[in-house]
Structure formats: structure tokens, C-alpha cells
Design an enzyme around this catalytic site. Structure first.
Site, PDB file in Angstrom:
ATOM      1  N   LYS A  39       0.763  -1.118  -0.074  1.00 54.05           N
ATOM      2  CA  LYS A  39       0.044  -0.146  -0.024  1.00 54.05           C
ATOM      3  C   LYS A  39       0.723   1.215   0.137  1.00 54.05           C
ATOM      4  CE  LYS A  39      -1.412   3.072   2.478  1.00 54.05           C
ATOM      5  NZ  LYS A  39      -1.615   4.291   1.521  1.00 54.05           N
TER       6      LYS A  39
ATOM      7  N   GLU B 176      10.174   1.684  10.407  1.00 53.19           N
ATOM      8  CA  GLU B 176      11.309   2.393  10.089  1.00 53.19           C
ATOM      9  C   GLU B 176      10.634   3.893  10.303  1.00 53.19           C
ATOM     10  OE1 GLU B 176      14.153   1.629   9.176  1.00 53.19           O
ATOM     11  OE2 GLU B 176      13.965  -0.490   8.609  1.00 53.19           O
TER      12      GLU B 176
ATOM     13  N   GLU C  62      11.058  16.099  14.944  1.00 56.07           N
ATOM     14  CA  GLU C  62      11.207  16.021  13.532  1.00 56.07           C
ATOM     15  C   GLU C  62      10.389  17.006  12.995  1.00 56.07           C
ATOM     16  OE1 GLU C  62       9.762  12.609  11.486  1.00 56.07           O
ATOM     17  OE2 GLU C  62      11.723  12.213  10.622  1.00 56.07           O
TER      18      GLU C  62
ATOM     19  N   CYS D 267      14.040  11.028   6.451  1.00 51.53           N
ATOM     20  CA  CYS D 267      14.056  10.611   7.760  1.00 51.53           C
ATOM     21  C   CYS D 267      15.468  10.535   8.408  1.00 51.53           C
ATOM     22  CB  CYS D 267      13.292   9.240   7.777  1.00 51.53           C
ATOM     23  SG  CYS D 267      14.422   8.031   6.694  1.00 51.53           S
TER      24      CYS D 267
HETATM   25  P1  NAP Z   1       2.587   8.577   7.884  1.00 57.64           P
HETATM   26  O1  NAP Z   1       1.650   9.301   7.755  1.00 57.64           O
HETATM   27  O2  NAP Z   1       3.104   7.729   8.882  1.00 57.64           O
HETATM   28  O3  NAP Z   1       2.221   7.612   6.593  1.00 57.64           O
HETATM   29  C1  NAP Z   1       2.978   6.592   6.017  1.00 57.64           C
HETATM   30  C2  NAP Z   1       1.925   5.459   5.537  1.00 57.64           C
HETATM   31  O4  NAP Z   1       1.338   5.014   6.313  1.00 57.64           O
HETATM   32  C3  NAP Z   1       1.262   6.001   4.338  1.00 57.64           C
HETATM   33  O5  NAP Z   1       1.223   5.023   3.288  1.00 57.64           O
HETATM   34  C4  NAP Z   1      -0.178   6.221   5.009  1.00 57.64           C
HETATM   35  O6  NAP Z   1      -1.251   6.349   4.028  1.00 57.64           O
HETATM   36  C5  NAP Z   1      -0.052   4.845   5.977  1.00 57.64           C
HETATM   37  N1  NAP Z   1      -0.993   5.379   7.030  1.00 57.64           N
HETATM   38  C6  NAP Z   1      -1.649   6.410   7.595  1.00 57.64           C
HETATM   39  N2  NAP Z   1      -2.440   5.924   8.660  1.00 57.64           N
HETATM   40  C7  NAP Z   1      -2.348   4.558   8.696  1.00 57.64           C
HETATM   41  C8  NAP Z   1      -3.017   3.783   9.833  1.00 57.64           C
HETATM   42  N3  NAP Z   1      -3.671   4.211  10.616  1.00 57.64           N
HETATM   43  N4  NAP Z   1      -2.553   2.636   9.650  1.00 57.64           N
HETATM   44  C9  NAP Z   1      -1.727   1.999   8.651  1.00 57.64           C
HETATM   45  N5  NAP Z   1      -1.002   2.930   7.812  1.00 57.64           N
HETATM   46  C10 NAP Z   1      -1.505   4.212   7.877  1.00 57.64           C
HETATM   47  O7  NAP Z   1       3.911   9.173   7.193  1.00 57.64           O
HETATM   48  P2  NAP Z   1       4.410  10.066   6.071  1.00 57.64           P
HETATM   49  O8  NAP Z   1       3.925  11.593   6.507  1.00 57.64           O
HETATM   50  O9  NAP Z   1       3.834   9.599   4.699  1.00 57.64           O
HETATM   51  O10 NAP Z   1       6.014   9.855   6.279  1.00 57.64           O
HETATM   52  C11 NAP Z   1       6.658  10.890   6.943  1.00 57.64           C
HETATM   53  C12 NAP Z   1       7.234  10.047   8.101  1.00 57.64           C
HETATM   54  O11 NAP Z   1       7.725   8.988   7.732  1.00 57.64           O
HETATM   55  C13 NAP Z   1       8.365  10.935   8.666  1.00 57.64           C
HETATM   56  O12 NAP Z   1       8.118  10.764  10.171  1.00 57.64           O
HETATM   57  C14 NAP Z   1       9.542  10.323   8.378  1.00 57.64           C
HETATM   58  O13 NAP Z   1      10.571  10.421   9.296  1.00 57.64           O
HETATM   59  C15 NAP Z   1       9.101   8.660   8.232  1.00 57.64           C
HETATM   60  N6  NAP Z   1      10.116   8.001   7.457  1.00 57.64           N
HETATM   61  C16 NAP Z   1      11.069   7.115   7.917  1.00 57.64           C
HETATM   62  C17 NAP Z   1      11.724   6.416   7.034  1.00 57.64           C
HETATM   63  C18 NAP Z   1      12.664   5.402   7.738  1.00 57.64           C
HETATM   64  O14 NAP Z   1      13.253   4.610   6.993  1.00 57.64           O
HETATM   65  N7  NAP Z   1      13.032   5.479   8.759  1.00 57.64           N
HETATM   66  C19 NAP Z   1      11.793   6.798   5.700  1.00 57.64           C
HETATM   67  C20 NAP Z   1      10.995   7.783   5.131  1.00 57.64           C
HETATM   68  C21 NAP Z   1      10.149   8.167   6.000  1.00 57.64           C
HETATM   69  P3  NAP Z   1      -1.688   7.593   3.474  1.00 57.64           P
HETATM   70  O15 NAP Z   1      -0.828   8.717   3.773  1.00 57.64           O
HETATM   71  O16 NAP Z   1      -1.816   7.353   1.972  1.00 57.64           O
HETATM   72  O17 NAP Z   1      -3.264   7.829   4.072  1.00 57.64           O
END
Ligand code: NAP
Length: 475
Positions: free
Chosen positions: A170, A245, A378, A279
Site C-alpha cells: 500500500k 522504519e 522532527e 527521515c
Molecule cells: P505517515 O503519515 O505515517 O504515513 C505513512 C504511510 O502509512 C502512508 O502510506 C499512510 O497512508 C499510511 N497510514 C496512515 N495512517 C495509517 C494507519 N492508521 N494504519 C496504517 N497505515 C497508515 O508518514 P508520512 O507522512 O507518509 O511520512 C513521513 C514520516 O515517515 C516521517 O516521520 C519520516 O521520518 C518517516 N520516514 C521514515 C523512514 C525510515 O526509513 N526510517 C523513511 C522515510 C520516512 P496515506 O498517507 O495514504 O493515508
């Protein structure tokens, strides 16, 4: 306009069982660039059934077959290079050079690395009193964020194929189109039906469904800590393994023998790359008090090497943030920073002449205290903090005084000090003097930056279960 309203299930592109769609916005124009289907629980269920049906034969496929599939995907990916670069620029706002030099090769590198790692990987080992077997974990659910549209999907898919684990992906609904191209590439790579499935939709329906579905054995998630926590709680009900992650607030420790220009370049490239939406970005720069003035001068001097603007224009180093929400979040942190520290450059609002698009100003705060909000939370935008120290142990202590532990950066010369600092930073990946990335180097975090590792052979291990057989007849 891209209207990609189908899911990829059991080797076919199928219509969603629902009729709702999600708009995808180009962050540079603020216009709708396409639509995807807002998948339903029924769509997810179909994908899980297909993956479970594929499991018996896919989990017993040979190493040679898996290596061939990975190589085919890598070849297909190379053929779609121009399209992938273009779509990542439009959906994410990454400048064309960043799409070409950062996003494109990262997506490719994981498939090539997984094929190489698999060639040397042993799925059984004679340990004297028993034989150890490593077997596919079962069906995996993969949930990815928007900030690296191909990198995160590729590392998860490549490791799962190498381990013989069927998957349901997804992707983030803000940046789904690169993942759809990836699915088309996998479709042509000879991967068995049902071994790879893609269901588009929101996190609250499809993401949530993946973490609670009894037919899914393992969830590999990349994204925010808030969602990571929800996934762990959901997964607990069916005792699923999870790999997370998550975020970071990584330190850059500049040693007192560092070249000040190099240190400033490292600090700037960390916040400009992908508009700070990384990240593992180094967003707390620890600089010896004696170097503060020359370091700040160099930061301001070098800022013009990183022009901000239309990601499709030549020579642009930093594009817009991914969305209006992300822009608002970054603005609120800059406002907080203006109260907590000294603004060296940047600030709130959009850069001059960039009124349309979610553009932010590259912002540097100095005289920052390590326990202030802007040094602890962050921000995920082009904002950095400069913090001074006197002794290197003080820098290490402050570097570790965070809930995160994803990455760390060191700029300096003395080998013994570099080794000392590298072994004392509590984080999963350390980069010394801008050293290039090795795709076989495990990636993942200490503390609240996550659980588990991706990339290369450690990435494959995540998708495997361990079995010990006592009394295995010798062949
Ligand atoms: P996010 O809001 O956590 O979303 C990540 C994914 O999870 C999206 O596909 C989102 O779907 C989905 N999601 C949202 N609510 C969910 C739920 N209740 N249950 C399961 N999945 C759900 O994060 P983001 O804003 O996309 O990305 C930014 C964050 O990712 C930052 O905190 C960054 O540090 C972290 N990140 C970490 C790494 C690493 O490798 N450590 C790498 C990149 C990013 P939708 O958005 O489609 O609704």
C-alpha cells in the site's frame, strides 16, 4: 491527468469494489495531477487471498528463480527510467536532478543488491547439534510513505521476493504513481501470480486493514512514529511481527579539525536534499564553539549553491514540500524556532517569486539549545539547527539526548576521534565525511526510530522465520 483507479491483484489489474477516488496533487502547481482508487477492505481481502494462494509455491521457489525475477525487475526499471524520474518530480516535487540522481538509483539499487545478497545467502546451516533452516515468514503487508516513492517500496519488495514472501503493497496516497509503474514492471518480470499485489487507498482503510488482517503474517512499515504506534497495537491482536522504519533527528558532529567549508556543505545538503523530507537527515549540527563564526559565514556563502524553485527547471536544487499540510507544519516549527533561537537565514513564508506551490525558505537557526522543540522534534522540512560544544564528549552526549536514533554524521580528520564518535553515537547508520551509500549496509533505527533493518542481507532476514531441526538425517 492520470486516472489509475485499478488495483493489481493476483497478476491482474482489477477495478476496485468501491467507487471512491483520491486526488493526487502536484505540489509545484497545486493542481490535481491524477486520481487513484480509494481501496476497500474487500479489495484488501482479495489481495490477501491471492497472496496466501501463492505462498505454498512461491515460498518454495529456488534461489535461482528469485535471483532471475529480481534481475528482470531491475532491467524493467532501467527501461522505464525517464518515466519514473518524471512522475516522481510531479507527484513529490523533487527537482529533476534529485529524481534522477537520488530517487531513481535508490529504487534500482535495492533490486540489484537483493539479487547479489541472495547469491551468497544461506537458507540452511549445520550448527552441530541441530540444523538451522530459514523459511519465508508468510504473507507480508508493506506500507510506505511519500518521501521516497520508489526507494521504500523497492527495498521491501526486493527483500520479500528474495525470501519467498508474497506481499501486498500500500503506497502513500500522496505519491502513488511511481509505485504503480513499479507494479507494471513486476507484472512483466515473470513473478508468479499473487506473489506481488498492490492495493491503493488511504492509511485509515488499507493501512489499518493490513496491520489487523489475520491473513497477513508480517507488516513492514515506513512512516511516522504516530502511525507506527497504531500499527504495533493493531498487529498485537493477531501476534504479527512488525518492522518499523520511523523518524529521526539526526546529529552532524563537526570535529575541531574539520574543514569548515566541507562541514557547511554537509549541513546544507542534509536540509536541501528532498526539501529536508528525509527521515535520516542531519538536522542538529554540533559545532565547536571556536568554529561557530566561520561555520555560519560559510553556510550563508554556500546557500546560493542550492537554488529553490520549479522542480522541472534546470539547475534547481530544492523543490516544494509535498503538500499544503506539510508546508503548514514546517511554518509552525519555524515560528516556534523564532522564539527559541536566533534566525540566521530563512524564516516563515514562501521564498520571493514562488507564490504558487508549497515552497518553504531554507531556514537555519543558531544559538540553539539541544532541549528546545526545534532541536528535539522532527520537522521534515528544510530547517536546521546549529548547536555549539566545547569538548567532543559533550557533543556526543547532546547527540544522544533524543528519543530518536536513526542516523549520525561526522565531519573531521583524526581517525581515532572519528572511530570514537562513530562508536558512541546511538544510531543505526553513521556516515563519515559524506561517504557514499552502500546498498548492503543495513538501514534502520535505535530507540523510537524503529524496529528492524532493511537493505541487503539484513533486509532479507526480516522476511524469514527460523526453524531448528534436531536430528536431521545427513544427505
Ligand atoms: P505517515 O503519515 O505515517 O504515513 C505513512 C504511510 O502509512 C502512508 O502510506 C499512510 O497512508 C499510511 N497510514 C496512515 N495512517 C495509517 C494507519 N492508521 N494504519 C496504517 N497505515 C497508515 O508518514 P508520512 O507522512 O507518509 O511520512 C513521513 C514520516 O515517515 C516521517 O516521520 C519520516 O521520518 C518517516 N520516514 C521514515 C523512514 C525510515 O526509513 N526510517 C523513511 C522515510 C520516512 P496515506 O498517507 O495514504 O493515508
Amino acid at each position: 491527468m492520470r486516472n489509475e483507479t485499478k488495483h493489481y491483484i493476483n497478476g491482474e489489474w482489477v477495478e476496485s469494489t468501491g467507487s471512491e477516488t483520491i486526488d493526487v496533487i502536484n505540489p509545484a502547481t497545486e493542481e490535481v495531477m491524477g486520481k487513484i482508487s480509494s481501496g476497500t477492505e474487500e479489495d484488501l481481502d482479495k489481495a490477501v487471498k491471492a497472496a496466501r494462494a501463492a505462498f505454498p509455491s512461491f515460498s518454495r521457489s529456488t534461489k535461482e528463480e528469485r535471483i532471475q525475477w529480481l534481475k528482470n525487475i531491475a532491467e524493467g526499471y532501467e527501461k522505464r527510467k525517464e518515466e519514473l524520474i518524471s512522475v516522481m518530480t510531479d507527484e513529490l516535487g523533487a527537482p529533476l536532478t534529485v529524481s534522477e540522481e537520488v530517487h531513481y538509483p535508490m529504487g534500482l539499487g535495492h533490486f540489484q543488491q537483493a539479487a547479489d545478497s541472495l547469491a551468497d545467502f544461506s537458507f540452511s546451516e549445520d550448527r552441530g547439534g541441530h540444523t538451522l533452516l530459514k523459511e519465508s515468514i508468510g504473507v507480508s503487508g508493506l506500507i510506505t510513505p511519500w518521501n521516497f516513492p520508489t526507494n521504500q517500496a523497492s527495498t521491501k519488495i526486493a527483500s520479500a521476493i528474495a525470501a519467498g514472501s508474497p506481499v501486498i503493497l500500500k503506497p502513500a496516497s500522496k505519491t502513488p504513481f511511481a509505485a504503480i509503474i513499479l507494479a507494471e514492471i513486476i507484472d512483466e518480470a515473470g513473478v508468479p501470480k499473487g506473489a506481488f499485489n498492490l492495493v491503493n487507498g488511504s492509511g485509515s482503510v488499507i493501512g489499518n486493514g493490513i496491520s489487523s488482517h489475520p491473513g497477513i503474517d508480517f507488516v513492514s512499515f515506513t512512516g511516522s512514529g504516530t502511525v507506527g504506534e497504531k500499527i504495533m497495537k493493531n498487529a498485537a491482536e493477531t501476534i504479527k511481527k512488525v518492522a518499523l522504519e520511523l523518524g529521526g533527528k539526526s546529529p552532524i558532529i563537526v570535529l575541531d579539525d574539520a574543514d569548515v567549508e566541507e562541514a557547511a556543505k554537509t549541513a546544507l545538503s542534509n536540509i536541501m536534499n528532498n526539501t529536508g523530507q528525509v527521515c535520516s537527515a542531519g538536522t542538529r549540527v554540533f559545532i565547536p564553539q571556536s568554529m561557530k563564526q566561520s561555520f555560519e559565514e560559510s553556510l550563508l556563502d554556500q546557500l546560493s549553491n542550492f537554488p529553490v524553485g520549479d522542480p522541472r527547471k534546470e539547475g534547481i536544487a530544492m523543490g516544494p514540500l509535498v503538500s499544503e499540510d506539510q508546508w503548514e507544519t514546517v511554518q509552525s516549527y519555524i515560528k516556534k524556532g523564532e522564539k527559541e533561537a536566533t534566525l540566521l537565514t530563512g524564516g516563515t513564508g514562501k521564498p520571493e517569486g514562488l507564490d504558487t506551490g508549497y515552497y518553504a525558505k531554507p531556514t537555519i537557526f543558531t544559538d540553539v539549545s539541544n532541549d528546545s522543540v526545534i532541536a528535539q522534534e522532527e520537522i521534515f522540512g528544510p530547517v536546521t539547527t546549529v548547536i555549539t560544544y566545547d569538548e567532543v564528549d559533550e557533543a556526543i552526549e547532546m547527540a544522544n539526548a533524543t528519543v530518536y536514533g536513526l542516523a549520525g554524521y561526522i565531519v573531521g580528520k583524526d581517525p581515532e576521534t572519528i572511530k570514537y564518535v562513530a562508536s558512541n553515537i546511538r544510531a543505526g547508520r553513521i556516515k563519515v565525511n559524506g561517504e557514499k551509500t552502500d546498498f548492503n549496509g543495513p538501514f534502520g533505527g535505535f530507540k523510537q526510530s524503529g524496529i528492524g533493518r532493511e537493505w541487503g542481507d539484513f533486509g532479507i532476514e526480516e522476511y524469514l522465520e527460523i526453524k531448528s531441526v534436531h536430528g536431521m538425517p545427513s544427505s
